[in-house]
Design an enzyme around this catalytic site. Structure first.
Site, short mmCIF file in Angstrom:
data_model
loop_
_atom_site.label_atom_id
_atom_site.label_comp_id
_atom_site.label_asym_id
_atom_site.label_seq_id
_atom_site.Cartn_x
_atom_site.Cartn_y
_atom_site.Cartn_z
N HIS A 93 17.82 -37.06 -8.83
CA HIS A 93 17.09 -37.24 -10.18
C HIS A 93 17.48 -38.94 -10.59
CE1 HIS A 93 16.73 -36.35 -14.23
NE2 HIS A 93 15.81 -35.23 -13.91
N GLU A 164 8.85 -38.12 -10.76
CA GLU A 164 9.33 -37.94 -12.23
C GLU A 164 9.28 -39.56 -12.66
OE1 GLU A 164 11.50 -34.41 -12.92
OE2 GLU A 164 12.85 -35.71 -12.12
P1 PGA Z 1 12.19 -33.30 -19.53
O1 PGA Z 1 12.78 -33.73 -17.99
O2 PGA Z 1 10.97 -32.20 -19.08
O3 PGA Z 1 12.98 -33.24 -20.43
O4 PGA Z 1 11.29 -34.98 -19.59
C1 PGA Z 1 12.21 -33.75 -16.53
C2 PGA Z 1 13.31 -33.92 -15.75
O5 PGA Z 1 14.05 -35.01 -15.81
O6 PGA Z 1 13.27 -33.23 -14.54
#
Ligand code: PGA
Length: 249
Positions: A93, A164
């Site tokens: 992540h 992401e």
């Molecule tokens: P968020 O986070 O939906 O708060 O933008 C997404 C993530 O980091 O998985």
């Protein structure tokens, strides 16, 4: 089948996690249409597992340590999470990469540890805003995927990729997601590249400021297999609305 994965990050305490898991587990959902997984913090993990019990809602770890066991103060291994009921684990992540210094090599080791423990890793990848502005976003994502999967046999490994873009992830709920068309383009790119490496279909989730109001614009794209939620998944009504929207596709 679409995926709704809820990463609760460090937003919820034990009591809040238990009540949110209770609310979600009592929702009628069609497991043929949507796979839900909750990623609580380490402390509430076992309590949440007891609530999910035999429901079809899966449980995931937010991070794992690459070693199986040993003198690693404060850490939890993939093996320990697997024994406690985790089916999935996030690996790489961006908050792990950029706040805690996880390198591609560490991420590859963590991913391999998940596979060994019987957990499906969710390899998170994504570019910075500078990389996107410079047109390097595809190269960056490709590199992260290649390195992240370098310790496993891709053909024999069950894994998920989560795209992401770092600049799209919310800070405490405030953020501007990636344009759904741009996200879909990246998903198409990832799937095309992965088709050279494996004959298995690779699932790719989108994450970054997904909310009840915009989730449909992402999951209605064919190449977006689901969403990895952060902040919007920490509130029962918002998570329920998202699950309902995804279930209706
Ligand atoms: P968020 O986070 O939906 O708060 O933008 C997404 C993530 O980091 O998985």
């Amino acid at each position: 089948m679409k995926y709704v994965f809820a990463n609760w990050k460090m937003y919820l305490d034990v009591h809040e996690s238990v009540s949110l898991a209770t609310a979600i587990s009592s929702m009628p959902t069609d497991k043929e249409k949507v796979q839900i997984a909750l990623f609580p913090g380490v402390l509430p993990f076992v309590s949440v597992q007891q609530i999910l019990g035999t429901t079809h809602i899966a449980l995931g770890a937010q991070d794992v340590h690459p070693e199986r066991t040993g003198a690693y103060t404060s850490k939890t291994s993939a093996d320990i999470f697997a024994k406690a009921g985790a089916s999935y684990a996030l690996v790489g992540h961006s908050e792990r990469r950029y706040l805690f210094g996880d390198t591609d090599e560490i991420i590859a080791d963590k991913l391999a540890a998940c596979v060994k423990a019987g957990i499906v890793p969710v390899l998170c990848v994504g570019e910075t805003l500078d990389m996107r502005k410079a047109g390097n976003h595809e190269a960056c994502v490709f590199e992260q995927i290649k390195k992240g999967l370098s310790q496993v046999d891709i053909e024999d490994t069950n894994f998920i990729i989560a795209y992401e873009p770092i600049w799209a992830i919310s800070q405490g709920g405030v953020g501007k997601g990636c344009d759904p068309q741009e996200a879909a383009q990246m998903h198409t790119f990832i799937k095309k590249e992965m088709a050279h490496a494996t004959k298995n279909e690779v699932r790719v989730l989108y994450g970054g400021s997904v909310r009840a109001e915009n989730v449909l614009s992402y999951v209605s794209q064919d190449t977006i297999d689901g969403v990895l939620l952060g902040h919007a998944s920490t509130n029962a009504s918002s998570l329920q609305e998202i699950i309902n929207t995804v279930s209706e596709i």
